[in-house]
Design a protein around this motif. Structure first.
Motif, short mmCIF file in Angstrom:
data_model
loop_
_atom_site.label_atom_id
_atom_site.label_comp_id
_atom_site.label_asym_id
_atom_site.label_seq_id
_atom_site.Cartn_x
_atom_site.Cartn_y
_atom_site.Cartn_z
N ARG A 46 0.81 -1.22 0.00
CA ARG A 46 0.00 0.00 0.00
C ARG A 46 0.85 1.27 0.00
N PRO A 50 3.87 -1.49 -6.23
CA PRO A 50 3.44 -1.05 -7.57
C PRO A 50 1.99 -0.58 -7.56
N SER A 51 1.68 0.35 -8.42
CA SER A 51 0.35 0.97 -8.42
C SER A 51 -0.75 -0.03 -8.72
N TRP A 52 -0.47 -1.05 -9.54
CA TRP A 52 -1.52 -2.01 -9.89
C TRP A 52 -1.91 -2.89 -8.71
N LYS A 54 -1.90 -1.89 -5.40
CA LYS A 54 -2.48 -1.14 -4.28
C LYS A 54 -4.01 -1.29 -4.17
N PRO A 55 -4.77 -1.23 -5.27
CA PRO A 55 -6.23 -1.37 -5.14
C PRO A 55 -6.65 -2.73 -4.57
N ARG A 110 1.55 0.60 8.13
CA ARG A 110 1.58 1.65 7.09
C ARG A 110 1.71 3.03 7.71
N ARG A 131 13.41 -0.05 -4.31
CA ARG A 131 12.40 0.37 -3.33
C ARG A 131 12.18 -0.72 -2.28
#
Length: 223
Positions: A46, A50-52, A54-55, A110, A131
């Motif tokens: 989160r 990677p952005s894909w 996170k959802p 988080r 990262r």
């Protein structure tokens, strides 16, 4: 009407209580270790993943945090067999506790990651770390250090919440108390003793987690 207190049944049902305590401790240990590992993975996804991804993690976290633990347990034990996924009561209880703690610990961890100074990320990048390497070697330990008390409290909450696993016939402490009450008809004594044991387990667990925190993070975490 006077009630005659009788704790003489303890000797007869002592093995049942011991078994219940051991099962509760086992559930807590497995749930805490695997749940925190899952929480760390989800927190990374989160905050830094990677952005894909996170959802999907966000949906998992919100789904678990906004539904009752008992319903989650019933879905795993009674619902999943409907699609061919069957497991015994202990496996279902362990899985439910890991999934539940994973979601809650994700948000706690988080918060620790988000409190990390930006300079630490820049320092990792300057050393040519990826990262994930920056997260593992630079960010993770300080983040856990910040949120350890909150994470410890969540583990205790999950341990106390494990009492509902008796609803699927997992033979934990609550199952033992219900069994003793049904045989001895001494409801007050049975639940009084089980309450006292849960209280002792919660206090002991807090002390153990505080000691672990002091060992791992000697500068900040104190009992």
């Amino acid at each position: 009407m006077r009630y005659h207190f009788d704790f003489g049944w303890l000797a007869e049902y002592y093995p049942t209580l011991v078994k219940g305590v051991l099962v509760t401790v086992e559930l807590t240990l497995i749930g805490a270790v695997l749940g925190i590992i899952l929480g760390i993975a989800c927190a990374w996804a989160r905050a830094l993943g990677p952005s894909w991804l996170k959802p999907f993690v966000a949906i998992y976290v919100e789904l678990i945090r906004n539904t009752p633990f008992l319903i989650q347990l019933f879905f795993i034990f009674f619902g999943l067999p409907g699609i061919g996924v069957q497991m015994n009561e202990m496996t279902a209880a362990n899985l439910a506790m890991v999934i539940n703690l994973g979601a809650y610990s994700c948000e706690i961890i988080r918060a620790g990651i988000q409190a990390t100074p930006r300079g630490q990320f820049e320092a990792g990048a300057s050393l040519a770390m990826t990262r994930f390497e920056t997260f593992r070697h630079v960010v993770l330990v300080p983040s856990l250090q910040r949120i350890w008390p909150a994470l410890s409290s969540q583990v205790v909450i999950v341990m106390l919440g494990s009492s509902v696993v008796s609803q699927i016939a997992a033979e934990d402490l609550t199952f033992a108390a219900n069994f003793i009450q049904s045989r001895s008809f001494r409801a007050f004594e049975a639940y009084f003793v089980s309450t006292a044991i849960y209280l002792a387990l919660a206090i002991l667990l807090r002390q153990v987690l505080a000691a672990i925190g002091t060992l791992i993070f000697p500068r900040r975490v104190r009992q």
